[in-house]
Design a protein around this motif. Structure first.
Motif, PDB file in Angstrom:
ATOM      1  N   CYS A  13      -0.018   2.896   5.103  1.00  0.00           N
ATOM      2  CA  CYS A  13       0.502   3.107   3.752  1.00  0.00           C
ATOM      3  C   CYS A  13       1.929   3.654   3.801  1.00  0.00           C
TER       4      CYS A  13
ATOM      5  N   LEU B 157      -6.136  -2.599   3.582  1.00  0.00           N
ATOM      6  CA  LEU B 157      -4.834  -1.963   3.769  1.00  0.00           C
ATOM      7  C   LEU B 157      -3.988  -2.703   4.804  1.00  0.00           C
TER       8      LEU B 157
ATOM      9  N   SER C 101       0.838  -1.198   0.000  1.00  0.00           N
ATOM     10  CA  SER C 101       0.000   0.000   0.000  1.00  0.00           C
ATOM     11  C   SER C 101       0.872   1.246   0.000  1.00  0.00           C
TER      12      SER C 101
ATOM     13  N   PRO D 284      -3.060  -6.477   2.711  1.00  0.00           N
ATOM     14  CA  PRO D 284      -3.216  -6.469   1.256  1.00  0.00           C
ATOM     15  C   PRO D 284      -2.855  -7.835   0.678  1.00  0.00           C
TER      16      PRO D 284
END
Length: 368
Positions: free
Chosen positions: A172, A145, A28, A148
């Motif tokens: 992320c 997220l 991410s 993933p």
């Protein structure tokens, strides 16, 4: 050197090339930076590099001609999904992420990236306008997220980490895109035919903030004709707020019937007004002085950016009020993003701006 026509982001290309060569691509990413500098274009070119049928992923050098590259460019590759905020919505619909209410998780972005790749390579999911994820949408993304799929790369595109919920930021890898150099913006304006000559391209580039989108928007001569009159009034440090509220409303409404161009035009006016006040503040703090005639743009054309809008006699010793006025204009810009009613916002802005410029006490009457 441009990466497949993408200017100004060579350091980020090198980052991804090193990560791919070592097999360390994250699941991410959060791309952040000013609008109009190529983040979305970069994300799609990265998708090409990851799915190219003729060149290894580690090279980060898509051929551009194989079936996969052509499909990514055309928006038809089955392993690539891009979603964004519809123009008529304030936020990205949660349905775009997890499907319709009666069929949650059976379609949408999260479902797409969870499937096995058709290409036996990767799934790539891109969320443009990630600044417009509301709490419901962000929460719908969390599981994806956090975990993933091993073959998926998720890319969220926004303007600032501060506009993302902490739960998004923490999950992320942040990639910061810098504004484009002015010379790059000028070159692109000429290449794309958005400027008539080098002089116009350079002028637009200086006022663009490194954003190609902003530079193109600033090419509108009607905008500068209005800005010329507006900033001349601001230079006098006095506004008839009822008159200017009406004029600004008419100017904004003239942008079109749809909400987006009208909102964007008000943001342009707020942004250029903030720049006007910041120039006054910088000149005032430095003890500089320019005549009142120099405090406005000339002839309705794009100001050169060299000496435009410095202190007029009315703004001597007015640096503090200029800073407060700039902050007010930036607050208006942000309020447009939050879907504030434009007519109410304009009335409140001109009323409070008149008070702020004159260093008067400001009543808390604003919808932002």
């Amino acid at each position: 050197m441009a990466w497949h026509g993408i200017e100004g982001h060579d350091a980020i290309v090198d980052f991804f090339r090193r990560a791919a060569a070592k097999g360390r691509l994250s699941g991410s990413y959060l791309f952040v930076g000013p609008a109009g500098i190529g983040k979305r274009t970069f994300a799609l070119k990265l998708a090409q590099a990851l799915l190219c049928q003729t060149r290894a992923e580690s090279l980060m050098d898509p051929c551009g001609t194989c079936a996969a590259c052509v499909q990514v460019a055309a928006g038809t590759h089955p392993d690539v999904m891009l979603i964004s905020r519809p123009e008529d919505r304030a936020f990205i619909p949660v349905e775009s992420l997890i499907g319709e209410r009666d069929h949650r998780w059976s379609s949408g972005f999260c479902r797409h990236v969870s499937l096995k790749p058709y290409s036996n390579r990767r799934r790539v999911g891109v969320i443009d306008d990630a600044d417009y994820l509301n709490a419901e949408g962000a929460n719908a993304l969390l599981k994806t997220l956090e975990e993933p799929p091993p073959d998926a790369v998720l890319i969220l595109i926004g303007t600032s980490p501060a506009k993302q919920l902490p739960t998004i930021r923490s999950r992320c890898r942040q990639i910061r895109f810098s504004p484009l150099p002015a010379e790059t913006v000028a070159k692109l304006l000429l290449t794309l035919g958005w400027a008539s000559d080098a002089e116009e391209a350079n002028r637009l580039a200086r006022w663009s903030g490194g954003s190609l989108t902003q530079a193109r928007e600033l090419a509108d001569p009607l905008l500068w004709e209005f800005i010329d009159r507006w900033q001349t009034a601001l230079a006098r440090r006095s506004l008839d707020f009822s008159t200017w509220s009406k004029e600004i409303r008419q100017f904004v409404d003239a942008a079109g019937k749809e909400a987006f161009p009208r909102r964007r035009r008000l943001q342009q006016l707020a942004s250029l007004s903030a720049e006007f006040f910041l120039r006054i503040a910088r000149t005032g703090i430095a003890g500089g002085h320019v005549s009142a005639d120099d405090a406005s743009a000339s002839g309705g054309s794009v100001p050169s950016g060299q000496t435009a809008h410095a202190c007029s006699p009315h703004w001597q010793d007015g640096a503090e009020a200029a800073v407060a006025s700039a902050e007010l204009c930036l607050a208006v810009y942000a309020a447009v993003d939050r879907n504030a009613n434009l007519a109410t916002l304009i009335d409140a802005w001109t009323h409070k701006l008149r008070q702020t410029m004159r260093s008067e006490p400001v009543a808390p009457i604003l919808p932002f």
